[in-house]
Design a protein around this motif. Structure first.
Motif, PDB file in Angstrom:
ATOM      1  N   THR A  28       3.740 -26.505 -13.380  1.00 60.19           N
ATOM      2  CA  THR A  28       4.272 -25.163 -13.167  1.00 60.19           C
ATOM      3  C   THR A  28       3.465 -24.464 -12.074  1.00 60.19           C
ATOM      4  O   THR A  28       2.272 -24.757 -11.888  1.00 60.19           O
ATOM      5  CB  THR A  28       4.235 -24.313 -14.451  1.00 60.19           C
ATOM      6  N   VAL A  29       4.125 -23.524 -11.386  1.00 58.16           N
ATOM      7  CA  VAL A  29       3.521 -22.852 -10.234  1.00 58.16           C
ATOM      8  C   VAL A  29       3.775 -21.354 -10.343  1.00 58.16           C
ATOM      9  O   VAL A  29       4.902 -20.919 -10.601  1.00 58.16           O
ATOM     10  CB  VAL A  29       4.109 -23.390  -8.908  1.00 58.16           C
ATOM     11  N   VAL A  30       2.703 -20.571 -10.119  1.00 61.30           N
ATOM     12  CA  VAL A  30       2.801 -19.115 -10.175  1.00 61.30           C
ATOM     13  C   VAL A  30       2.479 -18.539  -8.791  1.00 61.30           C
ATOM     14  O   VAL A  30       1.320 -18.400  -8.425  1.00 61.30           O
ATOM     15  CB  VAL A  30       1.834 -18.526 -11.216  1.00 61.30           C
ATOM     16  N   PRO A  31       3.491 -18.198  -8.004  1.00 56.37           N
ATOM     17  CA  PRO A  31       3.248 -17.536  -6.717  1.00 56.37           C
ATOM     18  C   PRO A  31       2.787 -16.090  -6.954  1.00 56.37           C
ATOM     19  O   PRO A  31       3.345 -15.376  -7.792  1.00 56.37           O
ATOM     20  CB  PRO A  31       4.617 -17.573  -6.029  1.00 56.37           C
ATOM     21  N   LEU A  32       1.785 -15.664  -6.210  1.00 55.53           N
ATOM     22  CA  LEU A  32       1.167 -14.358  -6.438  1.00 55.53           C
ATOM     23  C   LEU A  32       0.938 -13.623  -5.131  1.00 55.53           C
ATOM     24  O   LEU A  32       0.482 -14.214  -4.144  1.00 55.53           O
ATOM     25  CB  LEU A  32      -0.178 -14.533  -7.158  1.00 55.53           C
ATOM     26  N   PHE A  33       1.222 -12.325  -5.140  1.00 60.13           N
ATOM     27  CA  PHE A  33       0.803 -11.444  -4.055  1.00 60.13           C
ATOM     28  C   PHE A  33       0.139 -10.230  -4.677  1.00 60.13           C
ATOM     29  O   PHE A  33       0.682  -9.628  -5.612  1.00 60.13           O
ATOM     30  CB  PHE A  33       1.988 -11.000  -3.191  1.00 60.13           C
ATOM     31  N   VAL A  34      -1.027  -9.872  -4.147  1.00 61.33           N
ATOM     32  CA  VAL A  34      -1.787  -8.749  -4.691  1.00 61.33           C
ATOM     33  C   VAL A  34      -1.770  -7.592  -3.696  1.00 61.33           C
ATOM     34  O   VAL A  34      -2.185  -7.743  -2.542  1.00 61.33           O
ATOM     35  CB  VAL A  34      -3.244  -9.153  -5.002  1.00 61.33           C
ATOM     36  N   VAL A  35      -1.286  -6.457  -4.167  1.00 65.72           N
ATOM     37  CA  VAL A  35      -1.309  -5.231  -3.370  1.00 65.72           C
ATOM     38  C   VAL A  35      -2.671  -4.583  -3.607  1.00 65.72           C
ATOM     39  O   VAL A  35      -2.893  -3.913  -4.604  1.00 65.72           O
ATOM     40  CB  VAL A  35      -0.172  -4.279  -3.776  1.00 65.72           C
ATOM     41  N   ASP A  36      -3.587  -4.812  -2.670  1.00 63.68           N
ATOM     42  CA  ASP A  36      -4.947  -4.314  -2.843  1.00 63.68           C
ATOM     43  C   ASP A  36      -5.139  -3.005  -2.087  1.00 63.68           C
ATOM     44  O   ASP A  36      -4.213  -2.466  -1.472  1.00 63.68           O
ATOM     45  CB  ASP A  36      -5.978  -5.364  -2.405  1.00 63.68           C
ATOM     46  N   GLY A  37      -6.351  -2.487  -2.134  1.00 67.89           N
ATOM     47  CA  GLY A  37      -6.639  -1.216  -1.492  1.00 67.89           C
ATOM     48  C   GLY A  37      -6.372  -1.243  -0.006  1.00 67.89           C
ATOM     49  O   GLY A  37      -5.926  -0.254   0.585  1.00 67.89           O
ATOM     50  N   ARG A  38      -6.611  -2.376   0.622  1.00 71.45           N
ATOM     51  CA  ARG A  38      -6.383  -2.497   2.064  1.00 71.45           C
ATOM     52  C   ARG A  38      -4.903  -2.323   2.385  1.00 71.45           C
ATOM     53  O   ARG A  38      -4.526  -1.666   3.360  1.00 71.45           O
ATOM     54  CB  ARG A  38      -6.889  -3.865   2.539  1.00 71.45           C
ATOM     55  N   ILE A  39      -4.047  -2.904   1.561  1.00 70.50           N
ATOM     56  CA  ILE A  39      -2.610  -2.791   1.786  1.00 70.50           C
ATOM     57  C   ILE A  39      -2.127  -1.386   1.438  1.00 70.50           C
ATOM     58  O   ILE A  39      -1.261  -0.820   2.127  1.00 70.50           O
ATOM     59  CB  ILE A  39      -1.862  -3.859   0.973  1.00 70.50           C
ATOM     60  N   ARG A  40      -2.674  -0.791   0.388  1.00 72.68           N
ATOM     61  CA  ARG A  40      -2.282   0.588   0.064  1.00 72.68           C
ATOM     62  C   ARG A  40      -2.645   1.542   1.195  1.00 72.68           C
ATOM     63  O   ARG A  40      -1.900   2.478   1.486  1.00 72.68           O
ATOM     64  CB  ARG A  40      -2.935   1.024  -1.249  1.00 72.68           C
ATOM     65  N   ARG A  41      -3.777   1.294   1.861  1.00 72.09           N
ATOM     66  CA  ARG A  41      -4.144   2.132   3.006  1.00 72.09           C
ATOM     67  C   ARG A  41      -3.210   1.903   4.183  1.00 72.09           C
ATOM     68  O   ARG A  41      -3.034   2.775   5.034  1.00 72.09           O
ATOM     69  CB  ARG A  41      -5.596   1.860   3.418  1.00 72.09           C
ATOM     70  N   LEU A  42      -2.578   0.734   4.215  1.00 76.07           N
ATOM     71  CA  LEU A  42      -1.657   0.411   5.295  1.00 76.07           C
ATOM     72  C   LEU A  42      -0.463   1.357   5.310  1.00 76.07           C
ATOM     73  O   LEU A  42       0.128   1.603   6.358  1.00 76.07           O
ATOM     74  CB  LEU A  42      -1.168  -1.042   5.138  1.00 76.07           C
ATOM     75  N   THR A  43      -0.109   1.915   4.160  1.00 74.45           N
ATOM     76  CA  THR A  43       1.056   2.795   4.086  1.00 74.45           C
ATOM     77  C   THR A  43       0.905   4.022   4.969  1.00 74.45           C
ATOM     78  O   THR A  43       1.888   4.575   5.449  1.00 74.45           O
ATOM     79  CB  THR A  43       1.315   3.241   2.637  1.00 74.45           C
ATOM     80  N   THR A  44      -0.314   4.459   5.189  1.00 75.11           N
ATOM     81  CA  THR A  44      -0.548   5.583   6.096  1.00 75.11           C
ATOM     82  C   THR A  44      -1.150   5.119   7.420  1.00 75.11           C
ATOM     83  O   THR A  44      -0.907   5.724   8.459  1.00 75.11           O
ATOM     84  CB  THR A  44      -1.490   6.622   5.457  1.00 75.11           C
ATOM     85  N   ALA A  45      -1.930   4.037   7.393  1.00 77.38           N
ATOM     86  CA  ALA A  45      -2.558   3.553   8.623  1.00 77.38           C
ATOM     87  C   ALA A  45      -1.540   2.913   9.555  1.00 77.38           C
ATOM     88  O   ALA A  45      -1.673   2.998  10.781  1.00 77.38           O
ATOM     89  CB  ALA A  45      -3.659   2.545   8.289  1.00 77.38           C
ATOM     90  N   SER A  46      -0.518   2.259   9.019  1.00 76.22           N
ATOM     91  CA  SER A  46       0.521   1.634   9.839  1.00 76.22           C
ATOM     92  C   SER A  46       1.831   1.571   9.055  1.00 76.22           C
ATOM     93  O   SER A  46       2.174   0.526   8.484  1.00 76.22           O
ATOM     94  CB  SER A  46       0.117   0.230  10.291  1.00 76.22           C
ATOM     95  N   PRO A  47       2.573   2.675   9.005  1.00 80.00           N
ATOM     96  CA  PRO A  47       3.847   2.663   8.277  1.00 80.00           C
ATOM     97  C   PRO A  47       4.813   1.598   8.764  1.00 80.00           C
ATOM     98  O   PRO A  47       5.560   1.030   7.969  1.00 80.00           O
ATOM     99  CB  PRO A  47       4.390   4.080   8.527  1.00 80.00           C
ATOM    100  N   ASN A  48       4.813   1.310  10.061  1.00 77.59           N
ATOM    101  CA  ASN A  48       5.708   0.268  10.579  1.00 77.59           C
ATOM    102  C   ASN A  48       5.422  -1.075   9.914  1.00 77.59           C
ATOM    103  O   ASN A  48       6.336  -1.784   9.467  1.00 77.59           O
ATOM    104  CB  ASN A  48       5.525   0.112  12.092  1.00 77.59           C
ATOM    105  N   ARG A  49       4.156  -1.432   9.853  1.00 81.58           N
ATOM    106  CA  ARG A  49       3.783  -2.715   9.273  1.00 81.58           C
ATOM    107  C   ARG A  49       3.989  -2.713   7.763  1.00 81.58           C
ATOM    108  O   ARG A  49       4.344  -3.736   7.173  1.00 81.58           O
ATOM    109  CB  ARG A  49       2.328  -3.037   9.637  1.00 81.58           C
ATOM    110  N   ALA A  50       3.758  -1.576   7.131  1.00 79.12           N
ATOM    111  CA  ALA A  50       3.948  -1.487   5.682  1.00 79.12           C
ATOM    112  C   ALA A  50       5.407  -1.712   5.306  1.00 79.12           C
ATOM    113  O   ALA A  50       5.715  -2.412   4.330  1.00 79.12           O
ATOM    114  CB  ALA A  50       3.464  -0.126   5.171  1.00 79.12           C
ATOM    115  N   LEU A  51       6.319  -1.132   6.071  1.00 78.62           N
ATOM    116  CA  LEU A  51       7.741  -1.324   5.795  1.00 78.62           C
ATOM    117  C   LEU A  51       8.144  -2.772   6.019  1.00 78.62           C
ATOM    118  O   LEU A  51       8.884  -3.364   5.223  1.00 78.62           O
ATOM    119  CB  LEU A  51       8.569  -0.397   6.682  1.00 78.62           C
ATOM    120  N   PHE A  52       7.660  -3.367   7.103  1.00 72.93           N
ATOM    121  CA  PHE A  52       7.951  -4.773   7.388  1.00 72.93           C
ATOM    122  C   PHE A  52       7.420  -5.658   6.259  1.00 72.93           C
ATOM    123  O   PHE A  52       8.095  -6.597   5.811  1.00 72.93           O
ATOM    124  CB  PHE A  52       7.307  -5.158   8.722  1.00 72.93           C
TER     125      PHE A  52
END
Length: 451
Positions: A28-52
């Motif tokens: 069995t395989v569990v694919p994982l993505f973690v929304v960490d603090g760096r990515i949460r900061r991306l929402t204001t630091a680079s909205p274009n990249r966050a939406l993508f």
């Protein structure tokens, strides 16, 4: 046994060595993505990249579900969340794709240590570049500092095989998959009105278009108005398309595209060896930088009075992307003519570029500023000459600087040559620098606005 596959900048199912290996070797395989603090900061630091990114994650979940799997989303610190999920799922292994930034390297090392303490095997393999960053080393050091010898070694290297998507992703039951970060929910701050769609599906479609275009005619990738570039950089940045797969698609039809992928690999191996590339000069030089808020703001807004520079900067704001030739012109103007520190330019590009990553963005800025890997550190691009050469009819400038759209032909590149009455009617600023020789590198720029 169960394996966790940690996704980071490899958001795809095709040619994903870690995912393929997990599906091949584990029940069995569990694919994982973690929304960490760096990515949460991306929402204001680079909205274009966050939406993508949000669109890419949604596309990845759909692709995994089509194979019988799913994408688990967790929010928190990457190492803690990965270990916690692995332990709760009864996994024996965590697999991922090795990356090169200082943050990524520290994260991988911490995960290996934490995995060892928890009895988990943690391994990171290829997938972010065509040739892994540490695979090619010169006899004289730990990495190549000049592109040409690196490219020779790169060309002589046998690439790994492209790995097909797994036929199935066996997903265990009883796992809370978590909520995707969706679109506007994670974007704070202004974003560009025209952006590419994120995800592997959009990336593969863009790749097909680019290959077909190359096969139909020989493109001039420096022609600013024609925009005959592949537009694949956003998809390469987040791994929505595999760089190796892209190289294979182009190797027999467009060697120049393959060479650009080698440049990307080159900057990644430089960053792997010099992970502070975003804050420190790779090659320190005796450069006196100027603090000039007025000039920097004018450059950011595309109001320098140099039409080719302003067109590039406005394309960036409008599309979250900029033609590569325009990137060179605008970076040279900021660092070599205005003498403003490259870090200001790199930060602005990182704010708006959908494809802005640590290696390419900062490496490119240092190359142009003379502190990076360019063997001609005093290189200066004259924006007027560049404009006449790469936008001879002025179509690119008129597209992004509508105040000058009524000017015909190459006259659009030098509006200061208009008669006084015509110039007075323009809603366009005078040049920041003396237009007689804007490509020079003075100790103090001759500011046109100061005359």
């Amino acid at each position: 046994m169960t394996a966790v596959v940690l996704f980071t900048r490899d958001l795809r199912v095709h040619d994903h060595p870690a995912l393929a290996r997990a599906c091949r070797e584990h029940a069995t395989v569990v694919p994982l993505f973690v929304v960490d603090g760096r990515i949460r900061r991306l929402t204001t630091a680079s909205p274009n990249r966050a939406l993508f990114l949000a669109e890419a994650l949604a596309d990845l979940r759909s692709a995994l579900r089509a194979l019988g799997g799913d994408l688990v989303i967790r929010t928190g610190e990457v190492v803690e969340e990965a270990i916690r999920l692995a332990v709760s799922a009864g996994a024996s292994t965590i697999l991922g794709s090795a990356d090169v930034s200082g943050y990524a390297q520290a994260r991988e090392q911490a995960l290996v240590r934490a995995g060892h303490q928890s009895g988990l095997k943690v391994e990171f393999g290829p997938g972010v570049t065509v040739v892994p960053a540490g695979e090619l080393t010169p006899a004289s050091g730990d990495h190549y500092r000049v592109f040409t010898p690196y490219f020779r070694a790169w060309q002589a290297t046998r690439w790994r095989d492209v790995v097909p998507a797994p036929l199935a992703v066996p997903f265990p039951g009883g796992i809370d998959i978590g909520k995707l970060p969706a679109g506007d929910d994670i974007v704070a701050g202004a974003r560009s009105p025209v952006l590419p769609s994120g995800g592997e599906g959009a990336g593969q479609a863009a790749l097909d278009v680019a290959v077909n275009a190359v096969q139909a005619s020989e493109p001039d990738r420096d022609d600013l108005a024609a925009d005959q570039t592949t537009r694949l950089s956003p998809y390469l940045h987040l791994g929505c398309v595999s760089p190796l797969h892209v190289a294979r698609r182009f190797e027999n039809v467009a060697p120049e595209v393959v060479r650009q992928l080698a440049w990307r690999d080159f900057m990644h191996q430089v960053t792997a060896a010099f992970p502070t590339i975003s804050t420190r000069d790779y090659r320190p030089r005796d450069i006196t930088w100027r603090e000039d808020t007025h000039a920097l703001d004018a450059w950011r807004e595309g109001r320098t009075g140099l039409p080719i520079v302003d067109a590039g900067m406005r394309q960036l704001l409008a599309e979250g992307w900029m033609h590569n030739r325009a990137r060179l012109i605008t970076a040279s103007f900021l660092t070599k003519t205005l003498r403003v520190h490259w870090r200001h330019g790199a930060a602005h590009f990182a704010r708006w570029l959908v494809d802005g990553d640590v290696a390419n963005n900062n490496g490119g800025w240092q190359w142009m500023a003379g502190t990076g890997n360019d063997t001609r550190p005093n290189r200066v691009l004259n924006p007027i000459r560049q404009a006449h050469r790469f936008d001879p009819e002025g179509h690119y400038v008129r597209r992004y600087v509508p105040e000058l759209a009524h000017l015909s032909g190459a006259a659009v590149h030098e509006p200061w040559r208009l008669h006084d009455t015509e110039r007075a009617d323009l809603d366009y600023p005078p040049p920041l620098v003396e237009p007689g020789n804007p490509g020079r590198r003075p100790s103090q720029p001759t500011l046109w606005s100061a005359r």
